[in-house]
Write an enzyme that holds these catalytic residues in place. Structure first.
Site, PDB file in Angstrom:
ATOM      1  N   GLY A 163      -2.277  50.322  -6.558  1.00 22.85           N
ATOM      2  CA  GLY A 163      -3.247  50.164  -7.635  1.00 22.85           C
ATOM      3  C   GLY A 163      -4.454  51.031  -7.410  1.00 22.85           C
ATOM      4  N   VAL A 173      -0.023  47.783  -1.802  1.00 22.97           N
ATOM      5  CA  VAL A 173       0.577  46.507  -1.398  1.00 22.97           C
ATOM      6  C   VAL A 173       1.884  46.765  -0.663  1.00 22.97           C
ATOM      7  CG1 VAL A 173       1.410  44.260  -2.172  1.00 22.97           C
ATOM      8  CG2 VAL A 173      -0.471  45.368  -3.385  1.00 22.97           C
ATOM      9  N   LYS A 205      -2.082  43.439   0.999  1.00 24.50           N
ATOM     10  CA  LYS A 205      -2.846  44.346   0.135  1.00 24.50           C
ATOM     11  C   LYS A 205      -3.882  45.064   0.977  1.00 24.50           C
ATOM     12  CE  LYS A 205      -5.491  44.527  -4.181  1.00 24.50           C
ATOM     13  NZ  LYS A 205      -5.981  43.741  -5.339  1.00 24.50           N
ATOM     14  N   ASP A 243      -8.905  41.163 -15.735  1.00 23.69           N
ATOM     15  CA  ASP A 243      -7.883  42.223 -15.731  1.00 23.69           C
ATOM     16  C   ASP A 243      -6.479  41.616 -15.851  1.00 23.69           C
ATOM     17  OD1 ASP A 243      -7.113  44.872 -15.748  1.00 23.69           O
ATOM     18  OD2 ASP A 243      -6.979  45.038 -13.573  1.00 23.69           O
TER      19      ASP A 243
END
Length: 270
Positions: free
Chosen positions: A79, A84, A101, A207
């Site tokens: 991302g 991840v 993450k 989000d």
């Protein structure tokens, strides 16, 4: 007269430059000190939030080993603020598969995202929200800052991968049935209702999109990725935040909540 001229020359040519250099050095040292304090505060806050018997301590070395050196074979997704990985960790005397993450601290805003996610995950507890196992705020092998979250592993990936399947992938997944889609929608609605109305203080995700909806083995949905989440300590601050003069666009274009300058989510599950 000559004495006064010599005095002026001494002040302008010697004393003023020395004073200027001293002031500049003091400003530089103060800036460095403030930066270090900010970084230290971020690490301390994250560690404080996760100091509890229910949050085990994990080291950078354990995370390296559990991901085979952050190898591509263990890469799950990437991302804006981090990557991840699938990771194997010894937790409660048992090897457990988790999602790791790792935040890209070279990316502007990633440290803030790490803190925001730590704060949000520490406050939530719901069957349809991703659970945090622990965090790691340490240094890597090159003595650079390292920040990561250890999260529960979702074996069926995210909703986006089910709605937009790769036609070249092998083996092919079966598509979601109508009942599975309805169940996922209900799971997500339950999670958001909890965050807005039952969580204290209320939390706005900011989000919500298919790639942030993760699926268990039996396709129970869990809302994840709280890196842009906003925590409201009271109703007054929530109402103040809705003012257009105090808020900017938060989240992914196309999925931004209307109160944050966007439109209703554009994804379809049907």
């Amino acid at each position: 007269m000559e004495h006064n001229s010599r005095k002026i020359w001494l002040i302008t040519k010697v004393i003023l430059p020395v004073v200027g250099i001293v002031i500049c050095c003091a400003l530089v040292l103060t800036s460095i000190s403030l930066i270090k304090k900010t970084k230290s505060h971020s690490a301390t806050l994250a560690e404080f939030l996760f100091i509890d018997d229910k949050y085990p301590r994990v080291s950078y070395a354990e995370l390296v080993q559990g991901t085979n050196g952050f190898g591509k074979d263990n890469l799950i997704g990437k991302g804006r603020y981090g990557t991840v990985y699938k990771c194997s960790l010894l937790l409660k005397n048992m090897m457990t598969t988790v999602a790791l993450k790792v935040f890209d601290l070279q990316q502007s805003g990633s440290s803030g995202s790490f803190i925001a996610e730590c704060e949000a995950l520490n406050k939530i507890l719901h069957r349809n929200l991703i659970s945090a196992i622990t965090c790691c705020s340490s240094s890597d092998s090159n003595q650079n800052d390292f920040k990561a979250l250890v999260l529960e592993f979702m074996p069926n990936g995210n909703l986006h991968s089910w709605l937009h399947q790769d036609v070249h992938a092998s083996p092919q997944r079966h598509g979601l049935t109508l009942m599975q889609r309805l169940n996922i929608a209900v799971d997500v609605a339950d999670a958001i209702d909890y965050l807005h109305n039952n969580c204290q203080p209320p939390i706005i995700h900011c989000d919500l999109k298919p790639s942030n909806i993760l699926l268990e083995q039996d396709l129970v949905a869990h809302v994840g990725d709280f890196g842009l989440a906003k925590i409201f300590p009271d109703l007054a601050s929530k109402q103040a935040s809705n003012s257009k003069s105090t808020i900017g666009i938060r989240g992914t274009i196309g999925y931004v909540a209307p109160e944050y300058g966007g439109r209703w989510p554009s994804f379809s599950m049907w």
